[in-house]
Write a protein that holds these residues in place. Structure first.
Motif, PDB file in Angstrom:
ATOM      1  N   VAL A 113       8.783  -2.866   1.812  1.00  0.00           N
ATOM      2  CA  VAL A 113       9.637  -3.921   1.255  1.00  0.00           C
ATOM      3  C   VAL A 113      11.044  -3.372   1.012  1.00  0.00           C
ATOM      4  CG1 VAL A 113      10.023  -5.424  -0.744  1.00  0.00           C
ATOM      5  CG2 VAL A 113       7.757  -5.279   0.299  1.00  0.00           C
ATOM      6  N   ALA A 114      11.133  -2.134   0.537  1.00  0.00           N
ATOM      7  CA  ALA A 114      12.459  -1.533   0.325  1.00  0.00           C
ATOM      8  C   ALA A 114      13.187  -1.380   1.665  1.00  0.00           C
ATOM      9  CB  ALA A 114      12.323  -0.183  -0.366  1.00  0.00           C
TER      10      ALA A 114
ATOM     11  N   MET B 198      12.764  -3.169   4.340  1.00  0.00           N
ATOM     12  CA  MET B 198      13.133  -4.527   4.759  1.00  0.00           C
ATOM     13  C   MET B 198      14.432  -4.963   4.079  1.00  0.00           C
ATOM     14  SD  MET B 198      10.850  -7.860   3.896  1.00  0.00           S
ATOM     15  CE  MET B 198      11.480  -8.115   2.242  1.00  0.00           C
ATOM     16  N   THR B 199      14.541  -4.695   2.783  1.00  0.00           N
ATOM     17  CA  THR B 199      15.740  -5.085   2.044  1.00  0.00           C
ATOM     18  C   THR B 199      16.946  -4.277   2.522  1.00  0.00           C
ATOM     19  OG1 THR B 199      14.268  -5.412   0.197  1.00  0.00           O
ATOM     20  CG2 THR B 199      16.618  -5.537  -0.277  1.00  0.00           C
ATOM     21  N   ASN B 200      16.747  -2.990   2.745  1.00  0.00           N
ATOM     22  CA  ASN B 200      17.860  -2.141   3.160  1.00  0.00           C
ATOM     23  C   ASN B 200      18.400  -2.492   4.534  1.00  0.00           C
ATOM     24  OD1 ASN B 200      17.808  -0.733   0.799  1.00  0.00           O
ATOM     25  ND2 ASN B 200      16.446   0.863   1.552  1.00  0.00           N
TER      26      ASN B 200
ATOM     27  N   LEU C 165       5.583  -0.752  -1.341  1.00  0.00           N
ATOM     28  CA  LEU C 165       6.913  -0.531  -1.930  1.00  0.00           C
ATOM     29  C   LEU C 165       7.904  -0.059  -0.874  1.00  0.00           C
ATOM     30  CD1 LEU C 165       5.718   1.238  -5.200  1.00  0.00           C
ATOM     31  CD2 LEU C 165       6.901  -0.962  -5.092  1.00  0.00           C
ATOM     32  N   SER C 166       7.481   0.887  -0.036  1.00  0.00           N
ATOM     33  CA  SER C 166       8.416   1.452   0.949  1.00  0.00           C
ATOM     34  C   SER C 166       8.801   0.437   2.007  1.00  0.00           C
ATOM     35  CB  SER C 166       7.789   2.647   1.665  1.00  0.00           C
ATOM     36  OG  SER C 166       7.367   3.593   0.764  1.00  0.00           O
TER      37      SER C 166
ATOM     38  N   MET D 141      10.177 -11.447   6.126  1.00  0.00           N
ATOM     39  CA  MET D 141       9.008 -11.404   5.256  1.00  0.00           C
ATOM     40  C   MET D 141       7.709 -11.564   6.033  1.00  0.00           C
ATOM     41  SD  MET D 141       9.769 -11.054   1.944  1.00  0.00           S
ATOM     42  CE  MET D 141       8.730 -12.017   0.854  1.00  0.00           C
TER      43      MET D 141
ATOM     44  N   LEU E 265       2.863  -6.206  -3.891  1.00  0.00           N
ATOM     45  CA  LEU E 265       4.090  -5.596  -4.393  1.00  0.00           C
ATOM     46  C   LEU E 265       4.139  -5.633  -5.919  1.00  0.00           C
ATOM     47  CD1 LEU E 265       7.009  -4.490  -3.291  1.00  0.00           C
ATOM     48  CD2 LEU E 265       7.704  -6.434  -4.674  1.00  0.00           C
TER      49      LEU E 265
END
Ligand code: HEM
Ligand code: FES
Lengths: 250, 241
Positions: A203-204, A206-208, A200-201, A175, A240
């Motif tokens: 953070v997505a 990062m999660t992926n 959005l991209s 983060m 976000l």
């Protein structure tokens, strides 16, 4: 001075590793931590043993290549300092020092103290840029940047992407890194057109990459060699929420 | 190290509420908002409890008031049930998000360190999960105890709407009082981190105000703690009888 080093040794990403203990003699207080490791590696090579792998490049705290845990703290625990800037004068003769690589599912160990940090590159690829027409350099004063926006962007841009934030996080979250990169461009006028999509991209992405999520412990901020404040995470959260509720798609 | 196609996050999911729930940050936002509702309830609950120090009449009347409020637009107890349903939904969302995020975080750190020292974190922060679990257990017990009168009372001792008598009888049992006090300690820790965390999750913390928000968080947590434990302590001390 003489030191006892307990170092994580691991052949490659698939091998299982273990700690190995070494003695180094003749360390001087004006050496940097990495120079001390160079000394150890020279000794190892003289005995035809494989040297300890660790990443480094600039050796002056600006590239983000170096980094591992020293006695349980990323970069050794001196605020605002990378491993390469860490001086041996902070150690005493006879000290025993443990060296462990960054641990996170997203950062597999490649060898010894070197880990694969390419997930950070993919987070940047997801949105850490602005789209601008190429051609001649535009007139510098065409876009005026308010002073406080410039300051915030600059504080965020100081992130060197070393990965200490992930390493120190009890959840292996990225983060602070992502927040620094998002805040850097989202604070500037040039970053506004792609602001929602960027947030959005990234953070997505990062999660992926299977990083964890934030529980606001603040360990990342404490070890960050560039002192990126966790309040930037709050700023990214806010961006976000805004992007999720208002993004129109494109 | 990416997952299979169906677990991949897409930057823009269709429905915005679904998008909030599928994002790791969105789940924290849900925790922050539901946490805020629960905190407001907890504060109101604590203030209500303090009426016990104004005497039997006062607190028992308050208990009836909670059921009669809204009359004649609302029937007896309708508003109370509405509040209960909102609280239940909040608790379920809060716990579901907590469990899901915790599992994701464990997955992100499969190999622990041989030795990693915490340098910054607080007691509150490290006890969020276990302390939260204790709170869940406490909430169930508390409802069975003072709302239902199903545990902790001798038969015939608990009487609906006789709040004063029920509280004095309930807290006269030492282990029960101690459990309440420990649970309120857990709540205090949970909120010391939680309130600050909520502001951070919602993006209201800045480099300038972060110190004041942490102090505010601690202050509210302590006030709630002292307010709640004053009742069992007063019963044990014999000041309320
Ligand atoms: C019932 C069981 C509960 C569990 C398992 C639970 C668990 C958690 C966890 C794991 C977190 C995130 C920790 C972190 O950010 O480090 C959290 C945050 C929080 N909790 Fe709870 N909790 C519970 C009950 C409550 C109650 C009763 C309240 C309110 C009085 C509450 C208020 C909060 C708040 C305000 C946050 C901060 C949300 C944020 O980070 O934005 N929780 N809880
Ligand atoms: S080697 Fe460049 S930051 Fe340490």
């Amino acid at each position: 001075m003489n030191l006892t080093l307990k170092i994580w040794r691991q052949q490659n990403a698939k091998a299982s590793g273990a700690f190995v203990t070494y003695q180094v003699q003749g360390v001087t207080p004006d050496m940097s931590f990495l120079e001390m490791l160079d000394l150890l590696n020279e000794n190892l090579q003289a005995k035809a043993e494989p040297p300890v792998a660790f990443e480094h490049d600039c050796r002056e705290g600006i590239c983000g290549a170096c980094g591992f845990l020293i006695n349980g703290v990323a970069h050794g625990g001196r605020r605002g300092t990378t491993v390469c800037q860490l001086s041996m004068r902070f150690f005493k003769d006879g000290d025993s020092v443990t060296l462990e690589p960054w641990r996170a599912r997203a950062f597999p160990v490649l060898r010894d103290l070197a880990v694969d940090r390419s997930p950070f590159d993919r987070i940047i690829q997801a949105g850490g840029f602005i789209t601008a027409p190429t051609g001649g350099a535009p007139e510098a004063n065409n876009i005026l940047v308010p002073k406080d926006s410039a300051e915030t962007a600059f504080d965020a841009a100081a992130c060197i992407g070393c990965g200490a934030c992930v390493a120190a996080c009890p959840n292996a979250a990225a983060m602070l890194f992502t927040a620094a990169k998002v805040t850097h461009l989202n604070s500037l006028p040039q970053g506004q057109p792609q602001r929602d999509r960027r947030t959005l991209s990234m953070v997505a992405a990062m999660t992926n990459e299977i990083f964890g999520s934030c529980t606001n412990h603040g360990e990342c901020e404490a070890v960050c060699p560039k002192k990126i404040p966790i309040e930037f995470i709050g700023k990214m959260n806010r961006d976000l929420i805004h992007a999720t509720l208002h993004h129109r798609g494109d | 190290m990416t997952e299979s196609a169906e677990t991949q996050q897409h930057p823009v999911a269709g429905n915005r509420f679904v998008a909030i729930w599928t994002s790791v940050i969105g789940k924290k936002v849900v925790m922050a908002v539901t946490g805020a509702v629960l905190i407001l309830f907890v504060i109101a609950h604590m203030v209500g409890n303090l009426k016990i120090f104004s005497g039997q009449e006062e607190i028992n009347a308050y208990s009836r008031f909670l059921r009669e409020v809204g009359w004649p637009e609302l029937g007896y107890g309708q508003l109370l049930w509405l509040v209960r349903i909102v609280l239940l939904v909040c608790a379920v969302l809060h716990i579901t998000a907590a469990v899901q995020l915790t599992r994701m975080n464990w997955r992100a750190l499969p190999v622990g360190y041989e030795n990693r020292k915490d340098v910054e974190t607080t007691w509150g922060a490290v006890t969020m999960r276990w302390g939260g679990l204790l709170l869940a257990v406490f909430i169930v017990f508390h409802l069975l105890h003072f709302t239902g009168g199903l545990v902790g009372f001798q038969s015939g001792q608990f009487e609906h709407l006789m709040v004063y008598q029920n509280v004095v009888a309930g807290f006269s049992v030492l282990p029960i009082s101690l459990f309440y006090i420990v649970a309120m300690g857990a709540l205090c820790l949970h909120l010391d981190h939680g309130i600050w965390s909520m502001f951070q999750t919602l993006g209201w913390v800045t480099v300038q105000n972060t110190k004041s928000i942490r102090t505010f968080s601690r202050l509210v947590a302590i006030i709630i703690f002292v307010g709640f434990i004053s009742v069992p302590i007063s019963v044990l001390a014999g000041w309320l009888r």
